[in-house]
Write a protein that holds these residues in place. Structure first.
Motif, PDB file in Angstrom:
ATOM      1  N   ARG A 151     -77.040   4.956   6.646  1.00 46.30           N
ATOM      2  CA  ARG A 151     -77.176   5.218   5.207  1.00 46.30           C
ATOM      3  C   ARG A 151     -77.062   3.896   4.450  1.00 46.30           C
ATOM      4  O   ARG A 151     -76.177   3.085   4.717  1.00 46.30           O
ATOM      5  CB  ARG A 151     -76.084   6.188   4.745  1.00 46.30           C
ATOM      6  CG  ARG A 151     -76.086   6.465   3.254  1.00 46.30           C
ATOM      7  CD  ARG A 151     -77.283   7.299   2.842  1.00 46.30           C
ATOM      8  NE  ARG A 151     -77.357   7.424   1.395  1.00 46.30           N
ATOM      9  CZ  ARG A 151     -76.737   8.365   0.690  1.00 46.30           C
ATOM     10  NH1 ARG A 151     -75.966   9.256   1.313  1.00 46.30           N
ATOM     11  NH2 ARG A 151     -76.881   8.427  -0.618  1.00 46.30           N
ATOM     12  N   THR A 152     -77.955   3.672   3.504  1.00 43.88           N
ATOM     13  CA  THR A 152     -77.893   2.493   2.639  1.00 43.88           C
ATOM     14  C   THR A 152     -77.772   2.964   1.189  1.00 43.88           C
ATOM     15  O   THR A 152     -77.812   4.160   0.899  1.00 43.88           O
ATOM     16  CB  THR A 152     -79.143   1.626   2.793  1.00 43.88           C
ATOM     17  OG1 THR A 152     -80.263   2.306   2.195  1.00 43.88           O
ATOM     18  CG2 THR A 152     -79.454   1.341   4.262  1.00 43.88           C
ATOM     19  N   GLU A 153     -77.655   2.028   0.295  1.00 43.37           N
ATOM     20  CA  GLU A 153     -77.555   2.378  -1.129  1.00 43.37           C
ATOM     21  C   GLU A 153     -78.831   3.041  -1.627  1.00 43.37           C
ATOM     22  O   GLU A 153     -78.811   3.813  -2.602  1.00 43.37           O
ATOM     23  CB  GLU A 153     -77.266   1.123  -1.960  1.00 43.37           C
ATOM     24  CG  GLU A 153     -75.924   0.464  -1.680  1.00 43.37           C
ATOM     25  CD  GLU A 153     -74.753   1.253  -2.257  1.00 43.37           C
ATOM     26  OE1 GLU A 153     -75.006   2.245  -2.980  1.00 43.37           O
ATOM     27  OE2 GLU A 153     -73.601   0.876  -1.996  1.00 43.37           O
ATOM     28  N   GLY A 155     -81.257   4.652   0.551  1.00 41.84           N
ATOM     29  CA  GLY A 155     -81.844   5.646   1.446  1.00 41.84           C
ATOM     30  C   GLY A 155     -81.362   5.490   2.873  1.00 41.84           C
ATOM     31  O   GLY A 155     -80.224   5.065   3.111  1.00 41.84           O
ATOM     32  N   TRP A 156     -82.249   5.790   3.825  1.00 47.23           N
ATOM     33  CA  TRP A 156     -81.888   5.777   5.237  1.00 47.23           C
ATOM     34  C   TRP A 156     -82.759   4.804   6.015  1.00 47.23           C
ATOM     35  O   TRP A 156     -83.961   4.693   5.774  1.00 47.23           O
ATOM     36  CB  TRP A 156     -82.063   7.174   5.849  1.00 47.23           C
ATOM     37  CG  TRP A 156     -81.082   8.183   5.343  1.00 47.23           C
ATOM     38  CD1 TRP A 156     -81.252   9.022   4.268  1.00 47.23           C
ATOM     39  CD2 TRP A 156     -79.788   8.443   5.870  1.00 47.23           C
ATOM     40  NE1 TRP A 156     -80.132   9.791   4.094  1.00 47.23           N
ATOM     41  CE2 TRP A 156     -79.220   9.474   5.070  1.00 47.23           C
ATOM     42  CE3 TRP A 156     -79.044   7.930   6.934  1.00 47.23           C
ATOM     43  CZ2 TRP A 156     -77.949   9.984   5.312  1.00 47.23           C
ATOM     44  CZ3 TRP A 156     -77.784   8.444   7.175  1.00 47.23           C
ATOM     45  CH2 TRP A 156     -77.243   9.450   6.370  1.00 47.23           C
ATOM     46  N   THR A 179     -79.313  14.217   6.481  1.00 51.56           N
ATOM     47  CA  THR A 179     -79.096  14.065   5.028  1.00 51.56           C
ATOM     48  C   THR A 179     -78.032  15.013   4.513  1.00 51.56           C
ATOM     49  O   THR A 179     -77.410  14.744   3.471  1.00 51.56           O
ATOM     50  CB  THR A 179     -80.413  14.298   4.269  1.00 51.56           C
ATOM     51  OG1 THR A 179     -80.889  15.622   4.538  1.00 51.56           O
ATOM     52  CG2 THR A 179     -81.472  13.298   4.722  1.00 51.56           C
ATOM     53  N   ASN A 182     -73.631  14.035   4.084  1.00 48.44           N
ATOM     54  CA  ASN A 182     -72.953  13.295   3.018  1.00 48.44           C
ATOM     55  C   ASN A 182     -72.331  11.984   3.489  1.00 48.44           C
ATOM     56  O   ASN A 182     -71.163  11.684   3.197  1.00 48.44           O
ATOM     57  CB  ASN A 182     -71.866  14.164   2.363  1.00 48.44           C
ATOM     58  CG  ASN A 182     -72.445  15.416   1.726  1.00 48.44           C
ATOM     59  OD1 ASN A 182     -73.495  15.355   1.080  1.00 48.44           O
ATOM     60  ND2 ASN A 182     -71.782  16.547   1.919  1.00 48.44           N
ATOM     61  N   ALA A 183     -73.096  11.215   4.232  1.00 45.85           N
ATOM     62  CA  ALA A 183     -72.609   9.914   4.692  1.00 45.85           C
ATOM     63  C   ALA A 183     -72.562   8.926   3.532  1.00 45.85           C
ATOM     64  O   ALA A 183     -73.400   8.966   2.617  1.00 45.85           O
ATOM     65  CB  ALA A 183     -73.513   9.381   5.797  1.00 45.85           C
ATOM     66  N   PRO A 185     -72.710   4.909   2.089  1.00 47.78           N
ATOM     67  CA  PRO A 185     -73.463   3.713   2.469  1.00 47.78           C
ATOM     68  C   PRO A 185     -72.753   2.929   3.563  1.00 47.78           C
ATOM     69  O   PRO A 185     -71.539   2.705   3.504  1.00 47.78           O
ATOM     70  CB  PRO A 185     -73.534   2.924   1.160  1.00 47.78           C
ATOM     71  CG  PRO A 185     -73.497   3.966   0.099  1.00 47.78           C
ATOM     72  CD  PRO A 185     -72.553   5.018   0.618  1.00 47.78           C
ATOM     73  N   GLU A 187     -72.490   4.012   6.673  1.00 47.47           N
ATOM     74  CA  GLU A 187     -72.099   4.919   7.756  1.00 47.47           C
ATOM     75  C   GLU A 187     -73.317   5.336   8.586  1.00 47.47           C
ATOM     76  O   GLU A 187     -74.457   5.285   8.119  1.00 47.47           O
ATOM     77  CB  GLU A 187     -71.395   6.149   7.193  1.00 47.47           C
ATOM     78  CG  GLU A 187     -70.020   5.824   6.625  1.00 47.47           C
ATOM     79  CD  GLU A 187     -69.273   7.062   6.180  1.00 47.47           C
ATOM     80  OE1 GLU A 187     -68.031   7.102   6.371  1.00 47.47           O
ATOM     81  OE2 GLU A 187     -69.906   7.989   5.624  1.00 47.47           O
TER      82      GLU A 187
END
Length: 343
Positions: A151-153, A155-156, A179, A182-183, A185, A187
């Motif tokens: 997970r990034t700020e 998206g994925w 999705t 709830n990971a 950023p 993780e």
């Protein structure tokens, strides 16, 4: 773009699948790890007695299937018990082993040569004839290839392997179950498409004909956040990105995801429950007591093996047991009845 990831390396599941196929084809995996059947005969004996009970609910013509049968130790222990408690079953029993490694097939053939049963080998569950089955899989799902998503700020991204290092790639097909977790950023979420496909096939089969299965592995009861990919070489942890074929790659099994796939295909699932609780429910402590009385000199090793199987800080809590059965079949032995789940 294909799963090979042209230009950015090899997608993790493709890398892991290739690495483990080479590893099991060329090396002795039991030099790197020990599975429950090798820890104590109690494990296989209890599962053999479990099979005898379940067979009585499935009808006369049941194929006994094991996926990932290792050296054949578990199947040999189960057949030994079946020969003692259900000899009429053993006479016409058809045994099917899902194994792709020629080396391990040879070991399995030697282990089972003592039994008067027909043994057939298959590359996949789909190759086993479409008839009622009773399937057992111990430490099978953990070796199936996984995907990892970061997970990034914004998206994925998905992990690939390039030149022995991680490489991140934009992913247009992030699964819904990723999705939904709830990971935060940074993780990582893991999925196992191969495991889900196997469970869907298993679920379909036991929903269309009488059948049941027992899957035992280390992992989590619920889908969660975090990475668990690990590698063992000569019994020691190493980087998972080592040269393919030199180490055994595994990941924790997401039992919630596996059960969901089977249920979607029409099956009912019992569990998962912790291995320790399951074996105790089947009589592990009583069996250990009996063995100690018969062979007092071996009591120490018997108790040590039992503790390793059921101890909360050993295999007892980390390893889980999932039952899969036909929609109209009775709850499987060893599981609390309230654990049954169906569509």
């Amino acid at each position: 773009m294909s799963s090979a990831g042209v230009g950015c390396g090899e997608r993790l599941d493709a890398f892991m699948g290739r690495a483990n196929a080479l590893y099991y084809a060329t090396r002795d995996p039991f030099a790197d790890f020990v599975t429950a059947p090798e820890v104590s005969q109690i494990f296989g004996e209890l599962l053999g007695a479990w099979c005898a009970v379940v067979m009585d609910t499935l009808g006369p013509d049941v194929r006994l299937v094991e996926v990932g049968p290792g050296r054949g130790t578990l199947m040999a222990d189960m057949l030994r018990v079946l020969a003692r408690v259900a000899p009429s079953r053993l006479g016409g029993l058809s045994v099917h082993l899902v194994e792709t490694s020629p080396r391990l097939r040879t070991a399995q053939e030697q282990a089972l040569a003592q039994f008067d049963v027909r043994v057939q080998w298959h590359d996949a569950l789909g190759d086993v004839p479409e008839e009622p089955i009773l399937l057992v899989g111990n430490e099978f799902l953990d070796a199936l290839p996984i995907r990892q998503f970061v997970r990034t700020e914004t998206g994925w991204l998905e992990r690939y392997v390039r030149d022995g290092q991680w490489a991140l790639q934009a992913c247009p097909d992030v699964p819904l179950d990723v999705t939904e977790r709830n990971a935060a950023p940074g993780e990582v979420i893991e999925t196992c498409p191969a495991g889900q496909a196997f469970m869907r096939e298993l679920g379909r089969r036991v929903s269309e004909a009488p059948g049941a299965a027992l899957l035992i592995d280390y992992g989590t009861s619920r889908s969660c956040v975090g990475e668990s990919l690990q590698a063992l070489c000569q019994g020691q942890p190493v980087s998972a990105l080592v040269e393919p074929g030199t180490a055994d790659l595994t990941a924790h099994v997401d039992f919630a995801s596996m059960a969901h796939a089977a249920v979607e295909a029409g099956a009912v699932c019992d569990g998962p429950v912790e291995q320790g609780a399951f074996l105790i429910a089947l009589g592990a402590i009583q069996r250990a007591d009996a063995l100690c009385k018969v062979a007092p000199a071996q009591a120490g090793s018997v108790r040590a093996g039992l503790d390793r199987l059921i101890g909360p800080e050993r295999m007892g809590r980390l390893f889980k047991v999932l039952g899969v059965r036909s929609p109209h079949g009775p709850p499987l032995p060893g599981f609390p009845q309230e654990h049954g789940e169906k569509t």
